[in-house]
Design a protein around this motif. Structure first.
Motif, PDB file in Angstrom:
ATOM      1  N   PHE A  63      49.482  29.549  31.364  1.00 46.00           N
ATOM      2  CA  PHE A  63      48.664  30.125  32.434  1.00 46.00           C
ATOM      3  C   PHE A  63      48.605  31.641  32.265  1.00 46.00           C
ATOM      4  CE2 PHE A  63      48.405  31.460  37.073  1.00 46.00           C
ATOM      5  CZ  PHE A  63      47.060  31.122  37.216  1.00 46.00           C
ATOM      6  N   VAL A  64      47.386  32.200  32.284  1.00 52.02           N
ATOM      7  CA  VAL A  64      47.185  33.647  32.136  1.00 52.02           C
ATOM      8  C   VAL A  64      46.367  34.158  33.318  1.00 52.02           C
ATOM      9  CG1 VAL A  64      46.092  35.456  30.758  1.00 52.02           C
ATOM     10  CG2 VAL A  64      47.324  33.599  29.613  1.00 52.02           C
ATOM     11  N   ILE A  65      46.816  35.260  33.901  1.00 51.80           N
ATOM     12  CA  ILE A  65      46.083  35.930  34.983  1.00 51.80           C
ATOM     13  C   ILE A  65      45.502  37.216  34.416  1.00 51.80           C
ATOM     14  CG2 ILE A  65      46.227  36.963  37.275  1.00 51.80           C
ATOM     15  CD1 ILE A  65      48.698  35.181  37.771  1.00 51.80           C
ATOM     16  N   ALA A  66      44.183  37.345  34.443  1.00 48.06           N
ATOM     17  CA  ALA A  66      43.504  38.545  33.948  1.00 48.06           C
ATOM     18  C   ALA A  66      42.930  39.295  35.137  1.00 48.06           C
ATOM     19  CB  ALA A  66      42.399  38.164  32.972  1.00 48.06           C
ATOM     20  N   ASP A  67      43.508  40.460  35.456  1.00 47.00           N
ATOM     21  CA  ASP A  67      43.100  41.230  36.634  1.00 47.00           C
ATOM     22  C   ASP A  67      42.171  42.370  36.213  1.00 47.00           C
ATOM     23  OD1 ASP A  67      42.825  42.410  39.075  1.00 47.00           O
ATOM     24  OD2 ASP A  67      44.886  43.135  39.232  1.00 47.00           O
ATOM     25  N   GLU A  68      40.863  42.204  36.423  1.00 47.48           N
ATOM     26  CA  GLU A  68      39.863  43.215  36.066  1.00 47.48           C
ATOM     27  C   GLU A  68      40.071  43.674  34.628  1.00 47.48           C
ATOM     28  OE1 GLU A  68      37.424  43.819  37.900  1.00 47.48           O
ATOM     29  OE2 GLU A  68      37.945  43.711  40.022  1.00 47.48           O
ATOM     30  N   ALA A  69      40.203  42.705  33.719  1.00 53.17           N
ATOM     31  CA  ALA A  69      40.597  43.021  32.342  1.00 53.17           C
ATOM     32  C   ALA A  69      39.524  43.743  31.552  1.00 53.17           C
ATOM     33  CB  ALA A  69      40.987  41.730  31.614  1.00 53.17           C
ATOM     34  N   VAL A  70      38.265  43.728  32.012  1.00 48.19           N
ATOM     35  CA  VAL A  70      37.201  44.377  31.240  1.00 48.19           C
ATOM     36  C   VAL A  70      36.388  45.359  32.079  1.00 48.19           C
ATOM     37  CG1 VAL A  70      36.971  42.472  29.599  1.00 48.19           C
ATOM     38  CG2 VAL A  70      35.614  42.442  31.699  1.00 48.19           C
ATOM     39  N   SER A  71      36.839  45.671  33.299  1.00 49.22           N
ATOM     40  CA  SER A  71      36.022  46.487  34.203  1.00 49.22           C
ATOM     41  C   SER A  71      35.830  47.911  33.713  1.00 49.22           C
ATOM     42  CB  SER A  71      36.638  46.504  35.604  1.00 49.22           C
ATOM     43  OG  SER A  71      37.906  47.125  35.575  1.00 49.22           O
ATOM     44  N   ALA A 109      34.964  41.472  47.575  1.00 55.03           N
ATOM     45  CA  ALA A 109      34.907  42.926  47.724  1.00 55.03           C
ATOM     46  C   ALA A 109      36.300  43.530  47.607  1.00 55.03           C
ATOM     47  CB  ALA A 109      34.285  43.281  49.077  1.00 55.03           C
ATOM     48  N   SER A 110      36.367  44.844  47.422  1.00 54.89           N
ATOM     49  CA  SER A 110      37.643  45.551  47.405  1.00 54.89           C
ATOM     50  C   SER A 110      38.370  45.303  48.725  1.00 54.89           C
ATOM     51  CB  SER A 110      37.416  47.051  47.224  1.00 54.89           C
ATOM     52  OG  SER A 110      36.791  47.313  45.993  1.00 54.89           O
ATOM     53  N   GLY A 111      39.671  45.016  48.627  1.00 58.08           N
ATOM     54  CA  GLY A 111      40.450  44.754  49.825  1.00 58.08           C
ATOM     55  C   GLY A 111      40.393  43.318  50.291  1.00 58.08           C
ATOM     56  N   SER A 112      39.738  42.438  49.507  1.00 58.51           N
ATOM     57  CA  SER A 112      39.629  41.035  49.917  1.00 58.51           C
ATOM     58  C   SER A 112      40.913  40.248  49.640  1.00 58.51           C
ATOM     59  CB  SER A 112      38.461  40.359  49.199  1.00 58.51           C
ATOM     60  OG  SER A 112      38.651  40.374  47.788  1.00 58.51           O
ATOM     61  N   GLY A 113      41.819  40.805  48.842  1.00 69.30           N
ATOM     62  CA  GLY A 113      43.078  40.120  48.547  1.00 69.30           C
ATOM     63  C   GLY A 113      43.137  39.501  47.170  1.00 69.30           C
ATOM     64  N   LYS A 114      42.135  39.773  46.312  1.00 72.56           N
ATOM     65  CA  LYS A 114      42.105  39.153  44.979  1.00 72.56           C
ATOM     66  C   LYS A 114      43.342  39.520  44.158  1.00 72.56           C
ATOM     67  CE  LYS A 114      38.407  41.185  43.445  1.00 72.56           C
ATOM     68  NZ  LYS A 114      38.185  42.192  44.493  1.00 72.56           N
ATOM     69  N   ASP A 121      34.486  28.708  34.658  1.00 71.03           N
ATOM     70  CA  ASP A 121      34.138  27.307  34.914  1.00 71.03           C
ATOM     71  C   ASP A 121      33.972  27.073  36.418  1.00 71.03           C
ATOM     72  OD1 ASP A 121      34.476  26.446  32.147  1.00 71.03           O
ATOM     73  OD2 ASP A 121      36.617  26.772  32.486  1.00 71.03           O
ATOM     74  N   ARG A 122      34.809  27.738  37.194  1.00 70.30           N
ATOM     75  CA  ARG A 122      34.787  27.583  38.646  1.00 70.30           C
ATOM     76  C   ARG A 122      34.934  28.961  39.279  1.00 70.30           C
ATOM     77  NH1 ARG A 122      38.836  25.579  42.199  1.00 70.30           N
ATOM     78  NH2 ARG A 122      40.207  25.308  40.413  1.00 70.30           N
ATOM     79  N   VAL A 123      34.349  29.158  40.449  1.00 70.15           N
ATOM     80  CA  VAL A 123      34.357  30.455  41.121  1.00 70.15           C
ATOM     81  C   VAL A 123      34.956  30.299  42.521  1.00 70.15           C
ATOM     82  CG1 VAL A 123      32.955  32.390  41.960  1.00 70.15           C
ATOM     83  CG2 VAL A 123      32.323  31.235  39.832  1.00 70.15           C
ATOM     84  N   VAL A 124      35.861  31.191  42.857  1.00 66.47           N
ATOM     85  CA  VAL A 124      36.481  31.237  44.181  1.00 66.47           C
ATOM     86  C   VAL A 124      36.148  32.594  44.791  1.00 66.47           C
ATOM     87  CG1 VAL A 124      38.650  31.208  45.469  1.00 66.47           C
ATOM     88  CG2 VAL A 124      38.344  29.696  43.483  1.00 66.47           C
ATOM     89  N   VAL A 125      35.570  32.585  45.984  1.00 66.94           N
ATOM     90  CA  VAL A 125      35.136  33.815  46.657  1.00 66.94           C
ATOM     91  C   VAL A 125      36.101  34.117  47.801  1.00 66.94           C
ATOM     92  CG1 VAL A 125      33.240  34.999  47.811  1.00 66.94           C
ATOM     93  CG2 VAL A 125      32.742  33.239  46.096  1.00 66.94           C
ATOM     94  N   MET A 126      36.637  35.352  47.808  1.00 67.49           N
ATOM     95  CA  MET A 126      37.588  35.752  48.838  1.00 67.49           C
ATOM     96  C   MET A 126      36.998  36.847  49.725  1.00 67.49           C
ATOM     97  SD  MET A 126      41.399  35.774  47.177  1.00 67.49           S
ATOM     98  CE  MET A 126      42.081  35.979  48.836  1.00 67.49           C
ATOM     99  N   ARG A 127      37.424  36.814  50.987  1.00 72.08           N
ATOM    100  CA  ARG A 127      37.047  37.868  51.931  1.00 72.08           C
ATOM    101  C   ARG A 127      38.151  38.015  52.973  1.00 72.08           C
ATOM    102  NH1 ARG A 127      31.778  38.110  56.012  1.00 72.08           N
ATOM    103  NH2 ARG A 127      31.927  40.344  56.445  1.00 72.08           N
ATOM    104  N   ASP A 128      38.631  39.228  53.149  1.00 70.75           N
ATOM    105  CA  ASP A 128      39.662  39.522  54.153  1.00 70.75           C
ATOM    106  C   ASP A 128      40.874  38.601  54.027  1.00 70.75           C
ATOM    107  OD1 ASP A 128      38.012  41.507  55.178  1.00 70.75           O
ATOM    108  OD2 ASP A 128      37.080  40.156  56.636  1.00 70.75           O
ATOM    109  N   GLY A 129      41.322  38.383  52.789  1.00 69.08           N
ATOM    110  CA  GLY A 129      42.545  37.628  52.562  1.00 69.08           C
ATOM    111  C   GLY A 129      42.423  36.126  52.656  1.00 69.08           C
ATOM    112  N   ALA A 130      41.205  35.610  52.724  1.00 64.73           N
ATOM    113  CA  ALA A 130      41.000  34.164  52.820  1.00 64.73           C
ATOM    114  C   ALA A 130      39.879  33.740  51.887  1.00 64.73           C
ATOM    115  CB  ALA A 130      40.672  33.763  54.254  1.00 64.73           C
ATOM    116  N   ILE A 131      39.895  32.476  51.486  1.00 67.54           N
ATOM    117  CA  ILE A 131      38.842  31.926  50.637  1.00 67.54           C
ATOM    118  C   ILE A 131      37.689  31.465  51.520  1.00 67.54           C
ATOM    119  CG2 ILE A 131      38.233  30.027  49.080  1.00 67.54           C
ATOM    120  CD1 ILE A 131      41.079  30.181  47.956  1.00 67.54           C
TER     121      ILE A 131
END
Length: 553
Positions: free
Chosen positions: A442-450, A317-322, A490-500
């Motif tokens: 290594f490439v970081i794509a931050d909301e590249a298609v939102s 969610a927004s504010g999760s630290g992503k 390939d893999r999914v990491v879920v964050m909430r409140d700054g932690a995985i």
């Protein structure tokens, strides 16, 4: 349909000076209490049609034909004063970006009170009471405190709730929502949409929703209007349009929705390209005029590894630290604690290893228009990424710029253009070219298609996947669009409140999530499943999500 609330007959719009037609012969009806969605890619004219209903089209855009009638009365025949009296009182609008729609220099209380002073005879106490009531209804937990707060003190979801409160304050007969949830995460998006529907149905308000989010439109609307290049190509009941589309463009839109492909084999024994251990980020925030500055933790000891050739999606969610995590890994936000390893070697800011890492770690930002220098031509913007390659000649760099632009679907015609001369999708292609031209690992794509519409998003996703296969770079893909994640990761990491809170393979996380929070994310937004003739609406974990029965049919 009995007497329609809104009748649009043969509406045509053109640019006054150039004479260019942008909307041609658009006709549709909206009944009282009906929910109608307008879909189409960027530039299709859907927002201009909606703004025309309010008389809010830009000064350079003129109505060249047709008529708009509201409750049987032609809006074109009204004076500017009469039209202003309708806006807010009978016609309400929720804009796409609430931060630019709310006045940053005025408190929320003053902004909400303004339409009540203009359109009602309520005294100050009655106005305050109605404002507090509407703020409670839209889910603002401290309405008293919100009255004295400013827009920047709220999250995106809260600002959108305040915009909805402002639009519904006078109980309009027609509410127009222009991309109301584009920048919101799945949980907040569903909350805002459910709230909007609850309010419009409670007041028997008609709703015209403009969006490129097809699952959302299919879930919440009664009818759909499909626009392309300024014209309506198809309209009808939701079920008919999504299950049996007649027009080729409608089928193209529906088939542009992300779909899950076969899982790729990524060797788990490979040493990570990038790894973070115990990464923490703290901010100091002002707690008051006389109080000490408080410390806010944005990341709490995060551990994450990305292997060679792997695409790891970071969701939450927004504010999760992503975004904070992505920017910290890229070196754009300083870490308060923890280590960053590149190729198994710890890197520290200022070291030779850090310089090599920064060259091999590139970032694609959410808003390409904001990340590209408007004063530089496309050739210079892309070529700037090669400035550290001193052994490459100017001619060699120019050739590599041409080659990478060709790979991202932009030919030589774009070399001498500026960012403002490109569409959103083309600017995102430039941002991608700029990130990969130096062959980073290594490439970081931050909301590249939102912010992209359905068809452009599909093409950009295919481009990212194709370049990743071709050059083999690893990717950290930050997104709140779960459909996109399901297609690409390939893999999914879920964050909430700054932690995985959960991580695993794409199929494991999407099909059998262990965390209740992950299940809530996945069940918040419907998906569209392809059928032989069109698509069908589907909910993940519908029973747990408590989805309305109508959504499950």
């Amino acid at each position: 349909m009995n007497q329609p609330l809104v009748e649009v007959d043969g509406l045509s719009l053109r640019v006054s000076l150039a004479g260019q037609s942008i909307v041609r012969d658009v006709s549709f009806r909206i009944g009282a209490g009906e929910i109608v969605g307008i879909v189409g890619e960027s530039g299709s004219g859907k927002t201009m049609v909606a703004r025309s209903l309010m008389g809010l089209q830009p000064p350079a855009i003129a109505v060249s034909g047709g008529d708009i009638r509201f409750e049987g009365r032609s809006l074109r025949s009204l004076s500017a004063r009469e039209l202003r009296a309708l806006r807010g009182a009978r016609l309400g609008m929720v804009f796409q970006e609430p931060m630019t729609s709310l006045n940053p220099s005025m408190t929320i209380g003053r902004q909400l009170e303004e339409p009540l002073r203009l359109h009602t005879r309520l005294n100050a106490a009655a106005r305050r009471g109605r404002i507090l009531d509407i703020l409670r209804r839209v889910g603002i937990h401290d309405p008293e405190g919100a009255l004295t707060a400013f827009p920047h003190q709220f999250s995106g979801g809260m600002r959108q709730r305040i915009m909805l409160a402002s639009a519904m304050l006078l109980r309009p007969s027609l509410l127009i929502a222009d991309e109301p949830t584009t920048a919101l995460d799945a949980l907040v998006q569903r909350e805002v949409l459910e709230l909007m529907l609850e309010m419009v149905r409670g007041e028997s308000t008609a709703l015209l929703m403009i969006s490129h989010d097809l699952p959302m439109v299919a879930r919440y609307c009664d009818r759909i209007i499909v626009m392309r290049q300024g014209e309506i190509v198809e309209q009808g009941p939701v079920e008919e349009i999504i299950s049996r589309p007649k027009h080729a463009y409608t089928r193209e839109l529906l088939h542009s929705m992300p779909v899950r492909g076969p899982a790729r084999a990524i060797a788990p024994t490979l040493e990570p390209v990038v790894e973070v251990r115990g990464l923490a980020v703290e901010y100091r925030v002002n707690a008051g005029l006389l109080a000490r500055k408080a410390v806010k933790k944005a990341l709490h000891g995060v551990d994450l590894a990305v292997r060679p050739g792997e695409i790891v999606a970071l969701v939450g969610a927004s504010g999760s630290g992503k975004t904070t995590l992505g920017r910290c890994i890229a070196g754009l936000v300083p870490a308060s604690a923890g280590r960053i390893l590149f190729g198994g070697e710890e890197i520290k800011p200022g070291s030779a290893a850090w310089r090599n890492y920064r060259l091999n770690c590139q970032m694609i930002f959410q808003d390409p228009f904001g990340s590209l220098d408007p004063r530089m031509k496309i050739a210079d913007l892309v070529g700037e990424a090669l400035r550290h390659e001193r052994e490459t000649t100017a001619a060699g760099k120019a050739e590599r710029v041409r080659a990478i632009l060709d790979e991202v679907g932009l030919d030589g015609r774009y070399l001498d253009r500026y960012p403002h001369e490109l569409s959103g999708g083309q600017r995102q292609r430039v941002a991608i070219a700029r990130a990969v031209i130096g062959r980073p690992r290594f490439v970081i794509a931050d909301e590249a298609v939102s912010a992209l519409d359905v068809t452009v998003r599909a093409k950009v996703l295919e481009l990212i996947a194709d370049l990743q296969r071709r050059y083999g770079f690893s990717c950290l893909f930050i997104s709140h669009d779960l459909g996109v994640v399901e297609q690409l990761a390939d893999r999914v990491v879920v964050m909430r409140d700054g932690a995985i809170v959960e991580e695993g393979s794409r199929d494991a996380v999407f099909d059998a999530p262990r965390s209740a929070y992950t299940r809530a994310l996945l069940s918040a937004i419907p998906t569209l499943i392809r059928t032989e003739t069109g698509v069908s609406l589907n909910w993940r974990f519908a029973a747990e999500a408590g989805a309305p029965a109508a959504a499950l049919q």
